[in-house]
Enzyme design. Sequence first.
Site, PDB file in Angstrom:
ATOM      1  N   LEU A 282       0.813  -1.224   0.000  1.00 20.56           N
ATOM      2  CA  LEU A 282       0.000   0.000   0.000  1.00 20.56           C
ATOM      3  C   LEU A 282       0.840   1.264   0.000  1.00 20.56           C
ATOM      4  CD1 LEU A 282      -2.762  -1.009   2.603  1.00 20.56           C
ATOM      5  CD2 LEU A 282      -2.804  -1.277   0.112  1.00 20.56           C
ATOM      6  N   TYR A 483       4.181 -22.664  17.038  1.00 20.41           N
ATOM      7  CA  TYR A 483       5.369 -22.366  16.228  1.00 20.41           C
ATOM      8  C   TYR A 483       6.140 -23.662  16.017  1.00 20.41           C
ATOM      9  CZ  TYR A 483       9.319 -19.504  14.619  1.00 20.41           C
ATOM     10  OH  TYR A 483      10.310 -18.901  13.865  1.00 20.41           O
TER      11      TYR A 483
END
Lengths: 564, 564
Positions: A282, A483
């Site tokens: 963006l 994780y």
Amino acid sequence: MFYHELNPKIDYSRSNLRWNAWGANDQDFGRKSQMPEILKLLQREFNLNSIRETPAVALEDIKLPNGKLSASDIKNLSGIVGKNNLKTDRLERVFHSAGKSYYDVLRLHTNTLKSFVDGVIYPKKDSEIIKVLEYCSKNKITVIPFGGGSSVVGGLEVIKGKGQKAVLSLDMTEMTELISFDPISMTATFQAGIYGPKLEYGLNLKGYTLGHFPQSFEYSTLGGWVAARSAGQQSNRYGKIEEIISSVKLISPNGVVETLRAPAASIGPDWNQIIAGSEGLLGVISEVTIKIHRIPETRKYFGLVFPDILSSINFIRKANHEEIKTSMLRLSDANETRLYEYLGELGKKNTAGRKFKKFLQNSYLKWVGIGGNKCVVLVGLDGSRTEVDRSFNSLKNLWKKGGAIYAGEKLGQNWIHSRYNMPFLRNHIMQFGMGVDTMETSTTYDRLEDLHKAGIESLQNSIPSSIAMCHLSHSYHDGACLYYTILFPMDEKKPEDQWFKMKRMVSDTFHAHKAPISHHHGVGFDHKKWYQSGLGKPGIDALNGLKKSLDQKEILNPGKLFHS
Amino acid sequence: MFYHELNPKIDYSRSNLRWNAWGANDQDFGRKSQMPEILKLLQREFNLNSIRETPAVALEDIKLPNGKLSASDIKNLSGIVGKNNLKTDRLERVFHSAGKSYYDVLRLHTNTLKSFVDGVIYPKKDSEIIKVLEYCSKNKITVIPFGGGSSVVGGLEVIKGKGQKAVLSLDMTEMTELISFDPISMTATFQAGIYGPKLEYGLNLKGYTLGHFPQSFEYSTLGGWVAARSAGQQSNRYGKIEEIISSVKLISPNGVVETLRAPAASIGPDWNQIIAGSEGLLGVISEVTIKIHRIPETRKYFGLVFPDILSSINFIRKANHEEIKTSMLRLSDANETRLYEYLGELGKKNTAGRKFKKFLQNSYLKWVGIGGNKCVVLVGLDGSRTEVDRSFNSLKNLWKKGGAIYAGEKLGQNWIHSRYNMPFLRNHIMQFGMGVDTMETSTTYDRLEDLHKAGIESLQNSIPSSIAMCHLSHSYHDGACLYYTILFPMDEKKPEDQWFKMKRMVSDTFHAHKAPISHHHGVGFDHKKWYQSGLGKPGIDALNGLKKSLDQKEILNPGKLFHS
């Protein structure tokens, strides 16, 4: 007093940073001297007959195509930032053409990386970023914003936008100023290109800390943290980066979006939370205002041993639901606990005395019901002495009910000491035909145990001779992160396919469990497929509508995240 | 045990809800019997010679244009939701054509409201919403999603989209189911149309609370809270609604956006934070998963008296920075403290004994340095007995250093007892030529005192004979909210212009101080100008790009927030 082992003296000059491995040339794995033993340990686990050498290709041999920036581009871009801040040499181009994922490093190592940036630009101020984006929009040049370059999800994959002629890396690391400091409201505004240790050091000198310590801390930047929604290891206390930001300045080709510095507001969709996670699509994050904290008076990090994963998950869940203040609750599953135990034994002589001590330890554990499924939970507490004591005592009630035993502060100190060190291990094992990668997700407590198991199974099925393990390193009111780490012997013939298969199988598993494709690494190129499928077409299309308004020519980091 | 004075028995049938004032017909201002005295007090403060009667126009006299839905629209829309769930009668149309702002109520009161919805549709399930949006997209019908209808910022202003022929209110209050309940992860999923008390009551029965108690609680819905980013009075403990949501389902004309139920993630811009604050422009919020909590064991609410506003701001700031757990820290400035004191005296006989007690109180306050600038801070603590005691003791250190005195629990109990009651006062004073309105913003601690003063000045300058006061009702690490109330004699000739001027002057002041135009009321139509100017054109354009993808025909709540 400096907080949490920062090393403020790292030399970040590009000639001192490894272009095909983790870290700076003058930093290394703390247990380098034990590498022969570690390799033997892995050889045994992988059932390998021998260890093969797999040295990396030299920089000079990297197949680097000619740069596509024209002489006029180079002249004009140099005109914006100054001659010395536009680079087209081999080292700069290669260094900026990949992140630090296993797949990135593998391709650099084996000379199979195919796409490279054509140049690197280092702006020094906002007005230069504005001009660069304007020039590149007009002249069909793709721009990939670059912070520390530590992406492990293909966030820096060099993809040229449709109809564009060249790719420029926009490196933010010359924009490092402290712009304002407000000890009353406890905020500070920095330019986004500052590396972790420099930011934290600057705050520490004033008595403050940001408290954001991702494992990449030493080689990542403030802007990169925000762009990828990173999580620090003490996020239980300080929050994920998206909770730490107070305001952000984003420079897009269509102009600047800067959020108000306010503690909370009710003014439409939250732009801080649109920019956080925007991964360079963006605009360029040029300034960030962050919440800061007084350096805590003391800390206490210690280990606990639980009988199994469910009892340790329940401990973490209850600690969150009882709102006991912690900085870190880090659960290693049985596999990870076992591996760390092996590693901890390395370099220690196996005397009769040690053997007997070990025998007594194991007998005691067995007697209290802790056996082969045992899991270590590392607890981190930071705060005033009173707070730390209070949390310790509240937690003690919980872990006793959970059947755990206290394993002392040495485990905690070891963890603190080596917290940024594990990525350096990969540098060494990849020289010997072995690989390591990490994948992470999150889910609600009711689904954690199932997803943990399914993730491990998919990893082990993808590479049968691998070691797959998991920790749970960030926890919340309603759930936690999982994780995973996988260590494996590299496929001799098709190591890339081996990695694709592993990545696909574990990602499919996360997706099937309706768990996000990442908790704090991000999406980039590697996770795009699962991210887009998880969000669905209406959401993806809408984000592209947002992007097209800010970046009409679609020059910013195309082909990643929500961009097709 | 039920939490925080909910009234689960309110009858929400439309014939029982006031269409031109706050609340249900069978609910009223708790001190209604004291209205003559309150009016006299206001008359004195406003310097009015006499009190004039300003009765509201009757429903039958409201100038209601003919509905613009064709017979075919009515047939087709009824076909989707059933005959009984599409309404075109006078009461339904008028009730759904305005929110509850002073300006809304003023226009209904004086028969100057100009735009009305043409019909009201009550879907019962997601599939009906999808069909309604599809039909309206094809048939050029504007859709305004409607929750409790309690917007005070023109969020329900009836604005027909460009080229559209009729306006339909989409009322969500028949979608109220508990969809799932997860006590392990402490979350619950509800359909979004459920009113506050019903949701909280359902959770209380199971031993849980949401802990979200905005002042509108009794007459607002879960979906409305999310759409407008509301804040509950105990937000220090439970968070603003955007922090409470775990996942959201949004039904747009282009399809469904549903976020994953995960505690945290790193998967692009955060859709929860795009949908929160979207105010009906992006889609209809149909389901929300929220974090829930065990009902706290106990609570303690009490008052403190500080010498002035700065000492009380510093108390609140330090309580936040020392991370002392509170549910509420609510500071009334000197003006608000004075008014509440007057109101507290009403109905009490001024005997010699009372006069002497009052004299002693004031002498004591003066002796400890507390005089005419005194400010009351209400403190709310909820939790286990240990937690509440601990917070109380930690706060005591702080307030003693700040020169405050403890004013007991009676103040706290009074506040709890009347917490949802103040909006009913307006119903009465508007019958006698008097008005009241509220405006709110937030800023960082370093700017709070200045902005507080500037806000009060702009209000007093806008209507010189008014009473302007302020409280600070939500606080954070880096700053707090400022919530202004203005009481004023209505301009006899141009009451709308009087309100425009007041709104403009205070909004300009917030804007000049770079403070958001709202902390928890939202933007709607009334705040649009300042919101758009604060965010800037690139941000506004980008949000319109997002909207156009989800709502190609721009049928959803046009002309508000970022939509021009």
